[in-house]
Each structure stands twice: as structure tokens, then as C-alpha cells.
Scaffold this motif. Structure first.
Motif, PDB file in Angstrom:
ATOM      1  N   ALA A  29       0.810  -1.215   0.000  1.00 53.30           N
ATOM      2  CA  ALA A  29       0.000   0.000   0.000  1.00 53.30           C
ATOM      3  C   ALA A  29       0.849   1.272   0.000  1.00 53.30           C
ATOM      4  CB  ALA A  29      -0.921   0.001   1.225  1.00 53.30           C
ATOM      5  N   LYS A  30       2.081   1.184   0.530  1.00 59.95           N
ATOM      6  CA  LYS A  30       2.924   2.376   0.644  1.00 59.95           C
ATOM      7  C   LYS A  30       3.541   2.789  -0.687  1.00 59.95           C
ATOM      8  CE  LYS A  30       4.328   1.613   5.455  1.00 59.95           C
ATOM      9  NZ  LYS A  30       5.488   1.433   6.371  1.00 59.95           N
ATOM     10  N   ALA A  31       3.457   1.935  -1.692  1.00 56.00           N
ATOM     11  CA  ALA A  31       4.116   2.219  -2.966  1.00 56.00           C
ATOM     12  C   ALA A  31       3.088   2.423  -4.073  1.00 56.00           C
ATOM     13  CB  ALA A  31       5.056   1.080  -3.335  1.00 56.00           C
ATOM     14  N   SER A  32       3.395   3.305  -4.987  1.00 55.06           N
ATOM     15  CA  SER A  32       2.574   3.492  -6.179  1.00 55.06           C
ATOM     16  C   SER A  32       3.393   3.116  -7.411  1.00 55.06           C
ATOM     17  CB  SER A  32       2.123   4.953  -6.296  1.00 55.06           C
ATOM     18  OG  SER A  32       3.235   5.797  -6.554  1.00 55.06           O
ATOM     19  N   HIS A  33       2.687   2.880  -8.494  1.00 49.62           N
ATOM     20  CA  HIS A  33       3.370   2.517  -9.737  1.00 49.62           C
ATOM     21  C   HIS A  33       4.354   3.606 -10.143  1.00 49.62           C
ATOM     22  CE1 HIS A  33       3.740   2.758 -14.147  1.00 49.62           C
ATOM     23  NE2 HIS A  33       3.809   1.436 -14.100  1.00 49.62           N
ATOM     24  N   ASP A  34       3.946   4.868 -10.027  1.00 48.87           N
ATOM     25  CA  ASP A  34       4.791   5.976 -10.481  1.00 48.87           C
ATOM     26  C   ASP A  34       6.062   6.106  -9.647  1.00 48.87           C
ATOM     27  OD1 ASP A  34       2.986   6.498 -12.441  1.00 48.87           O
ATOM     28  OD2 ASP A  34       2.007   8.155 -11.396  1.00 48.87           O
ATOM     29  N   CYS A  35       5.945   5.956  -8.312  1.00 51.32           N
ATOM     30  CA  CYS A  35       7.146   6.131  -7.484  1.00 51.32           C
ATOM     31  C   CYS A  35       8.126   4.975  -7.696  1.00 51.32           C
ATOM     32  CB  CYS A  35       6.768   6.281  -6.008  1.00 51.32           C
ATOM     33  SG  CYS A  35       6.254   4.755  -5.180  1.00 51.32           S
ATOM     34  N   LEU A  36       7.624   3.776  -7.953  1.00 55.04           N
ATOM     35  CA  LEU A  36       8.508   2.648  -8.242  1.00 55.04           C
ATOM     36  C   LEU A  36       9.212   2.831  -9.579  1.00 55.04           C
ATOM     37  CD1 LEU A  36       6.191  -0.281  -7.073  1.00 55.04           C
ATOM     38  CD2 LEU A  36       8.288   0.474  -5.942  1.00 55.04           C
ATOM     39  N   THR A  37       8.474   3.340 -10.570  1.00 54.02           N
ATOM     40  CA  THR A  37       9.069   3.589 -11.870  1.00 54.02           C
ATOM     41  C   THR A  37      10.132   4.676 -11.790  1.00 54.02           C
ATOM     42  OG1 THR A  37       6.998   2.973 -12.967  1.00 54.02           O
ATOM     43  CG2 THR A  37       8.589   4.203 -14.278  1.00 54.02           C
ATOM     44  N   ARG A  38       9.843   5.730 -11.024  1.00 52.76           N
ATOM     45  CA  ARG A  38      10.838   6.799 -10.844  1.00 52.76           C
ATOM     46  C   ARG A  38      12.082   6.271 -10.145  1.00 52.76           C
ATOM     47  NH1 ARG A  38       6.242  10.054  -9.771  1.00 52.76           N
ATOM     48  NH2 ARG A  38       6.487   9.689  -7.520  1.00 52.76           N
ATOM     49  N   MET A  39      11.892   5.360  -9.191  1.00 56.51           N
ATOM     50  CA  MET A  39      13.037   4.781  -8.493  1.00 56.51           C
ATOM     51  C   MET A  39      13.931   4.006  -9.463  1.00 56.51           C
ATOM     52  SD  MET A  39      14.235   1.614  -7.290  1.00 56.51           S
ATOM     53  CE  MET A  39      12.767   0.604  -7.181  1.00 56.51           C
ATOM     54  N   LEU A  40      13.331   3.199 -10.342  1.00 61.83           N
ATOM     55  CA  LEU A  40      14.118   2.429 -11.306  1.00 61.83           C
ATOM     56  C   LEU A  40      14.810   3.327 -12.322  1.00 61.83           C
ATOM     57  CD1 LEU A  40      11.746  -0.606 -12.009  1.00 61.83           C
ATOM     58  CD2 LEU A  40      13.878  -0.626 -10.697  1.00 61.83           C
ATOM     59  N   ASN A  41      14.236   4.485 -12.585  1.00 64.22           N
ATOM     60  CA  ASN A  41      14.848   5.438 -13.513  1.00 64.22           C
ATOM     61  C   ASN A  41      15.740   6.441 -12.796  1.00 64.22           C
ATOM     62  OD1 ASN A  41      13.803   5.236 -16.476  1.00 64.22           O
ATOM     63  ND2 ASN A  41      11.999   4.826 -15.222  1.00 64.22           N
ATOM     64  N   GLY A  42      15.927   6.262 -11.505  1.00 68.32           N
ATOM     65  CA  GLY A  42      16.674   7.217 -10.702  1.00 68.32           C
ATOM     66  C   GLY A  42      18.168   7.186 -10.934  1.00 68.32           C
ATOM     67  N   ASP A  43      18.841   8.174 -10.353  1.00 68.27           N
ATOM     68  CA  ASP A  43      20.284   8.314 -10.506  1.00 68.27           C
ATOM     69  C   ASP A  43      20.979   7.709  -9.278  1.00 68.27           C
ATOM     70  OD1 ASP A  43      22.786   9.023 -11.339  1.00 68.27           O
ATOM     71  OD2 ASP A  43      22.630  11.122 -10.700  1.00 68.27           O
ATOM     72  N   TRP A  44      21.057   6.406  -9.248  1.00 73.90           N
ATOM     73  CA  TRP A  44      21.766   5.715  -8.168  1.00 73.90           C
ATOM     74  C   TRP A  44      22.513   4.524  -8.758  1.00 73.90           C
ATOM     75  CZ3 TRP A  44      19.978   0.645  -7.232  1.00 73.90           C
ATOM     76  CH2 TRP A  44      18.721   0.344  -7.758  1.00 73.90           C
ATOM     77  N   SER A  45      23.517   4.050  -8.047  1.00 73.54           N
ATOM     78  CA  SER A  45      24.392   3.004  -8.574  1.00 73.54           C
ATOM     79  C   SER A  45      24.052   1.655  -7.953  1.00 73.54           C
ATOM     80  CB  SER A  45      25.857   3.357  -8.288  1.00 73.54           C
ATOM     81  OG  SER A  45      26.702   2.277  -8.588  1.00 73.54           O
ATOM     82  N   GLY A  46      23.649   0.719  -8.805  1.00 76.83           N
ATOM     83  CA  GLY A  46      23.376  -0.631  -8.325  1.00 76.83           C
ATOM     84  C   GLY A  46      24.635  -1.333  -7.873  1.00 76.83           C
ATOM     85  N   GLN A  47      25.753  -1.086  -8.568  1.00 74.95           N
ATOM     86  CA  GLN A  47      27.013  -1.718  -8.198  1.00 74.95           C
ATOM     87  C   GLN A  47      27.491  -1.244  -6.822  1.00 74.95           C
ATOM     88  OE1 GLN A  47      28.979  -4.174 -10.204  1.00 74.95           O
ATOM     89  NE2 GLN A  47      29.487  -4.344  -8.045  1.00 74.95           N
TER      90      GLN A  47
END
Length: 324
Positions: A29-47
Motif C-alpha cells: 500500500a505504501k508504494a505506487s506505480h509511479d514512485c517505483l518507476t521513478r526509483m528504477l529510472n533514478g540516478d543511483w548506482s546498483g554496483q
């Protein structure tokens, strides 16, 4: 790290088929489709996040490094910027997807992914990406492996020379047309079983073992032929990691892409698929840590997580959140 990242990670841990932003938003419930999509498109390093997890959860000492690649198939996502037509050795044909080079560490019991690189047409070759990963393991993670293992696709002159210069040893397969002592291996001796010490291209001294139709090589000349074949079997660890990532952690599930506007053309492109892969690898590390601590099999622990649900705290996840 943003809260949507941890929610996405929990979805990978506690479910098997929940791998799209829409489905995760329905479950949490705390997450929306848009915020999850923005997170995946965000500027952070997976490595970088993977490196933090490795330092918090594991102590990588000795062991074996394994280099391999896999294709993350995306047959229904023709608009993904990171995907393209790539060769799949598993299917023996060209498929649409993302080609990923992986570096895995194992001590024979524990198997953990250390890093990954996405291969793109027109970019660095898979050999160059493998060299990047080996350099990362040596310089960032200070790995001192007993051996580096890889199949017949990776023993290029550059990779073998780099491993030798690091003072490391390798065991690998060779293709039958590889030049050994100036002669193709399949022409060197017409026998089903033989072993010899000589030089590959680049003046790399190796011990070559032919066993039936397969050729093995190592620069650790003190090994015997049975030891070479036995050590090479450890390379199967990377196949098990890849199989688990695809079957249990939805490595092929994410379909998030992006469309670049004119205003964004000067910015670095977002990497949603790479971020999804990083979170899948991170989930693997967390489950592997719990599996070792609880002395369970991978599938049994994953089944427990699915049955108990997200309400059950995961100690390794809490340790990672505090460190990140």
C-alpha cells in the motif's frame, strides 16, 4: 536510499511472480506505480549498493572467481533502450533481450555475485567488461582468489595476460581451434587423452589437458590432469546462480523502459533494467546470507519467505538498511 527501493526489494524476496511495478503497487500500500518507476529510472548506482551489501553480509577470502554471461530475455519489450537482438547460447539462436556479464565468487559451498556489467552493441566488448569486473574484484574488493574459472568463450589473450599479471591462476576450457605451440589444439595430438605444457598466443605458459573432446588449460603448472577437471566443475556455480535469479527472483520480469525527450537529450540516460538486475542480485545476497545462517537449502528458505510474508523481518535486510 529511497523507500520504494526497499519495497521493490521486499517484493523480490517475499514473492516469486510479483515483478512489475503495477503488481508491486497492488501488494504494498505504501508504494505506487509511479514512485517505483521513478526509483528504477533514478540516478543511483546498483554496483555501489551491491558493494555495501557484500561488505556487510560476507567476508570474501580466497575462494574462486567465475566469469560468465547470460541473456535476460525480453521478448515483449521492444521499446527497452537497454535491450537488443543478442545471441543466446542456451537457445542456440538470436533473441531479444539484455546480455549481462557476471562475476561470481564461491568457496565451493557459498555462491555470491560480486558484480555485473550490461553489454550493449557498439559499446565495450564482453572481454573488456570481464576485465572491468576482474579489476573491480582486485582493486575495490581486494580479492585474492585461488583460481579464476571461465568457459571457452573468455580465455582471450587480454584476459589471460591480466590474470597472470595479477599473480592469479586460472582454469578454463579452450576451443579446439585455439593455437597451442603454433598448432590448433585438435591437430596437436590425434588422441582422446593427452596432457602437455606449452605456450598459447601471447607467450602464456599453460598446462593443457585433453579429455575426450574437451580441452582444459591452467597456468598453475603444479596441478594434475584430474585436479584440473575437478576444479573446472566449480564453474557450474555460476550456472546455478543464474538459474536461481531467473526462476526465483524474477530477473527477466521487469518491463520498465524510458522514452527520452528533447530536453533530456543532454543528460545521462536512466538505466531501469540495470537497476532491476542490481536489486535481483541484492536479493540473492540476502537470501544466501540467511540460507547459510539458518543452514537451509535455497529453495526451502525462499519457500518460507513466501509463506510467512513481508511481515516477517529478515535480519540480513535490516543489517543492510542500517548500513546503507
Amino acid at each position: 536510499m529511497p523507500e520504494p527501493l526497499w519495497i521493490y526489494l521486499m517484493a523480490l524476496l517475499y514473492f516469486t511472480k510479483v515483478s512489475t511495478c503495477s503488481t508491486i503497487a497492488e501488494v504494498f500500500a505504501k508504494a505506487s506505480h509511479d514512485c517505483l518507476t521513478r526509483m528504477l529510472n533514478g540516478d543511483w548506482s546498483g554496483q555501489t549498493l551491491l558493494e555495501v551489501a557484500l561488505r556487510v553480509l560476507f567476508k570474501v577470502v580466497g575462494g574462486y572467481l567465475i566469469v560468465d554471461d547470460t541473456v535476460v530475455e525480453k521478448p515483449y519489450a521492444q521499446l527497452l533502450n537497454e535491450a537488443g537482438w543478442v545471441w543466446s547460447s542456451k537457445r542456440n539462436k538470436v533473441v531479444y533481450g539484455v546480455s549481462v556479464v557476471l562475476l561470481v565468487w564461491t568457496d565451493g559451498q557459498i555462491r555470491i555475485p560480486l558484480g555485473y556489467r550490461v553489454w550493449k552493441k557498439g559499446g565495450p566488448s564482453k572481454f573488456e567488461l570481464a576485465l572491468e569486473l576482474l579489476s573491480y574484484a582486485r582493486n575495490r574488493l581486494t580479492c585474492k582468489p585461488q583460481l579464476v574459472l571461465f568457459d571457452s568463450w573468455y580465455p582471450s589473450k587480454g584476459i589471460l595476460t591480466r590474470i597472470r599479471d595479477y599473480g592469479w591462476y586460472f582454469v578454463c576450457r579452450l576451443k579446439k581451434n585455439r593455437c597451442f605451440e603454433g598448432v590448433a589444439l585438435h591437430k596437436y595430438l590425434h588422441q582422446p587423452y593427452w596432457q602437455a605444457v606449452g605456450f598459447l598466443t601471447g607467450k602464456i605458459k599453460v598446462f593443457v589437458v585433453k579429455y575426450r573432446r574437451k580441452y582444459y588449460a591452467t597456468n598453475r603448472l603444479s596441478l594434475t590432469a584430474p585436479e584440473v577437471r575437478q576444479l573446472y566443475r566449480l564453474r557450474q556455480g555460476v550456472e546455478e546462480v543464474i538459474r536461481t535469479l531467473k526462476s526465483q527472483l524474477s530477473l527477466e520480469g521487469c518491463q520498465v523502459g524510458y522514452r527520452r525527450s528533447i530536453e533530456e537529450s543532454s543528460r545521462p540516460p536512466p538505466r531501469p533494467q540495470e537497476h532491476h538486475m542490481a536489486l535481483c542480485l541484492l536479493a540473492y545476497l540476502l537470501v544466501e546470507r540467511e540460507r547459510v545462517d539458518q543452514r537451509l537449502t535455497w529453495r526451502k528458505l525462499k519457500r518460507q519467505l513466501i509463506l510467512k510474508g513481508p511481515q516477517t523481518p529478515l535480519p540480513s535486510l535490516e543489517r543492510l538498511r542500517m548500513a546503507a
